[in-house]
Design a protein around this motif. Structure first.
Motif, PDB file in Angstrom:
ATOM      1  N   SER A 179       0.854  -1.178   0.000  1.00 21.72           N
ATOM      2  CA  SER A 179       0.000   0.000   0.000  1.00 21.72           C
ATOM      3  C   SER A 179       0.893   1.232   0.000  1.00 21.72           C
ATOM      4  CB  SER A 179      -0.910   0.002   1.224  1.00 21.72           C
ATOM      5  OG  SER A 179      -1.858  -1.041   1.162  1.00 21.72           O
ATOM      6  N   GLU A 207       0.962  -3.760   3.964  1.00 19.70           N
ATOM      7  CA  GLU A 207      -0.336  -3.088   3.864  1.00 19.70           C
ATOM      8  C   GLU A 207      -0.430  -1.914   4.829  1.00 19.70           C
ATOM      9  OE1 GLU A 207      -3.475  -5.786   4.950  1.00 19.70           O
ATOM     10  OE2 GLU A 207      -2.833  -5.936   7.027  1.00 19.70           O
ATOM     11  N   GLY A 208      -1.519  -1.157   4.701  1.00 17.76           N
ATOM     12  CA  GLY A 208      -1.744  -0.033   5.608  1.00 17.76           C
ATOM     13  C   GLY A 208      -1.028   1.216   5.140  1.00 17.76           C
ATOM     14  N   ASN A 209      -0.303   1.855   6.058  1.00 15.92           N
ATOM     15  CA  ASN A 209       0.316   3.148   5.764  1.00 15.92           C
ATOM     16  C   ASN A 209       1.684   2.988   5.115  1.00 15.92           C
ATOM     17  OD1 ASN A 209      -1.874   4.644   6.774  1.00 15.92           O
ATOM     18  ND2 ASN A 209      -1.109   4.431   8.868  1.00 15.92           N
ATOM     19  N   GLY A 211       3.526   0.801   7.244  1.00 16.05           N
ATOM     20  CA  GLY A 211       2.480  -0.175   7.499  1.00 16.05           C
ATOM     21  C   GLY A 211       2.997  -1.429   8.165  1.00 16.05           C
ATOM     22  N   LYS A 222       1.810  -8.329   5.523  1.00 14.62           N
ATOM     23  CA  LYS A 222       0.555  -9.037   5.258  1.00 14.62           C
ATOM     24  C   LYS A 222       0.858 -10.236   4.367  1.00 14.62           C
ATOM     25  CE  LYS A 222      -3.937  -9.715   4.444  1.00 14.62           C
ATOM     26  NZ  LYS A 222      -4.893 -10.149   5.484  1.00 14.62           N
ATOM     27  N   ASP A 249      -9.343  -8.535   2.650  1.00 10.78           N
ATOM     28  CA  ASP A 249      -9.058  -7.700   3.816  1.00 10.78           C
ATOM     29  C   ASP A 249      -7.742  -6.941   3.694  1.00 10.78           C
ATOM     30  OD1 ASP A 249      -7.503  -9.963   3.931  1.00 10.78           O
ATOM     31  OD2 ASP A 249      -7.785 -10.317   6.078  1.00 10.78           O
ATOM     32  N   TRP A 250      -7.314  -6.665   2.448  1.00 11.53           N
ATOM     33  CA  TRP A 250      -6.103  -5.865   2.252  1.00 11.53           C
ATOM     34  C   TRP A 250      -6.349  -4.449   2.762  1.00 11.53           C
ATOM     35  CZ3 TRP A 250      -1.112  -6.544   1.078  1.00 11.53           C
ATOM     36  CH2 TRP A 250      -0.361  -5.448   0.664  1.00 11.53           C
ATOM     37  N   LYS A 251      -5.455  -3.951   3.610  1.00  8.03           N
ATOM     38  CA  LYS A 251      -5.639  -2.632   4.213  1.00  8.03           C
ATOM     39  C   LYS A 251      -4.925  -1.556   3.397  1.00  8.03           C
ATOM     40  CE  LYS A 251      -6.047  -4.356   8.961  1.00  8.03           C
ATOM     41  NZ  LYS A 251      -5.426  -4.367  10.316  1.00  8.03           N
ATOM     42  N   GLU A 272      -4.770   4.755   5.894  1.00  8.15           N
ATOM     43  CA  GLU A 272      -5.876   5.358   6.639  1.00  8.15           C
ATOM     44  C   GLU A 272      -6.344   6.647   5.977  1.00  8.15           C
ATOM     45  OE1 GLU A 272      -4.257   5.833  10.521  1.00  8.15           O
ATOM     46  OE2 GLU A 272      -4.072   3.668  10.880  1.00  8.15           O
TER      47      GLU A 272
END
Length: 319
Positions: free
Chosen positions: A147, A208-210, A215, A218, A279-281, A284
């Motif tokens: 991400s 994943e995430g930030n 992040g 994952k 459910d890949w983030k 935010e």
């Protein structure tokens, strides 16, 4: 019709990973279809940073090691190169455990230097790109699935932005980053100029995430490969179940006619739906791409400080 090879892969254990990579490349003709004897082959991983080495921010060294072995078996002469966000390629490699594997294979690590490159795009008539990438006989692009706080997701196309040397990255963030669509177009132009002969994406464990560095790991259990980097990114975004319209690099490639539909792709093994995660983030909140001049100056100074003061001999000499 494009060909994208997608398979399940669960481990970075070297013997198993090499076997999975050989299987992955079979529908593309194997490494021998990409590399000929005597070819100088650039391996271009994602070497974003030397910090957070356990957070899967970069392409795993095991991927580079096994791909280098396959290149050598085909008669090629591999070398590793990138232009990290901060620091040197060698410094990031050292922090992330690359050096023992590179030493075992006698795999050189090069620092990218810039060369002016003309394009036929009226918006970006000139780019400054890595001389080493442009001069290589073969370029093998080795991105990490992550991400991204500014571009939503970074995959094969975005990884080639690493062929823009050093502080020029910060300059492009300022110059083209006022408009996400324009920035995506510039990255697509960079990918077209480098024109990788093969892209193998490290999706065994993503980030994943930030992202691209803030992040968390994952597990995805995926390896993907294609001779067309745009087709591979199109397939991977479907695996992540992310809307392509939210990814500036994909928006730009679609506008330029580069693989916008899965129907254009032949999948000899798994289909993206077979590997899809729900459910890949994503980040935010997305950040502006435009760093602004003060951050460009800070970036330039920090790059200079790390390369010439903190790593005066380690970057270019012996460790």
């Amino acid at each position: 019709m494009y060909t994208v090879s997608l398979i399940r892969a669960e481990s970075y254990e070297l013997k198993e990973l090499r076997s999975r990579l050989e299987y992955l490349l079979e529908p593309l003709g194997g490494m021998a279809a990409i590399v000929k004897r005597g070819d100088r082959v650039l391996l271009k991983p994602n070497l974003l940073t030397g910090s957070r080495p356990t957070k899967e921010c970069i392409t795993r060294p095991e991927i580079v090691y096994c791909v280098a072995q396959l290149v050598q078996a085909a008669g090629g002469k591999p070398f590793l190169g990138d232009s990290p966000a901060f620091g040197s390629a060698r410094g990031v490699c050292k922090a992330n455990g690359y050096l023992p594997l590179c030493a075992e294979l006698d795999l050189p690590i090069v620092e990218f230097k810039g060369q002016r490159y003309s394009t036929d795009n009226k918006n970006f008539q000139h780019l400054r790109l890595s001389k080493e990438a442009l001069a290589a006989d073969v370029v093998i692009n080795l991105p990490k699935v992550k991400s991204h706080l500014q571009l939503t997701v970074t995959m094969g196309v975005k990884n080639l932005f690493g062929c823009v040397p050093g502080k020029m990255k910060a300059w492009w963030h300022m110059e083209a980053g006022k408009d996400a669509e324009r920035f995506g177009e510039m990255i697509v132009e960079t990918a077209k100029a480098i024109a990788p002969n093969l892209t193998i994406i490290d999706g065994i464990i993503g980030h994943e995430g930030n992202g691209p560095s803030g992040g968390e790991p994952k597990h995805l259990g995926v390896l993907g490969a294609s001779t067309d980097v745009f087709a591979l990114d199109r397939a991977m975004i479907d695996i992540l179940n992310v809307d392509p319209a939210t990814v500036p690099t994909l928006v730009a490639q679609f506008k330029q006619g580069h693989c916008s539909e899965l129907a254009e792709i032949e999948f000899p093994y798994c289909q993206p739906a077979d590997l899809q995660v729900s459910d890949w983030k994503l980040p935010e909140a997305l950040m502006p791409i435009d760093f602004g001049l003060p951050r460009v100056l800070r970036s330039t100074f920090k790059n200079f400080y790390i390369r010439l003061i903190k790593e005066p001999m380690k970057t270019y000499g012996k460790d």
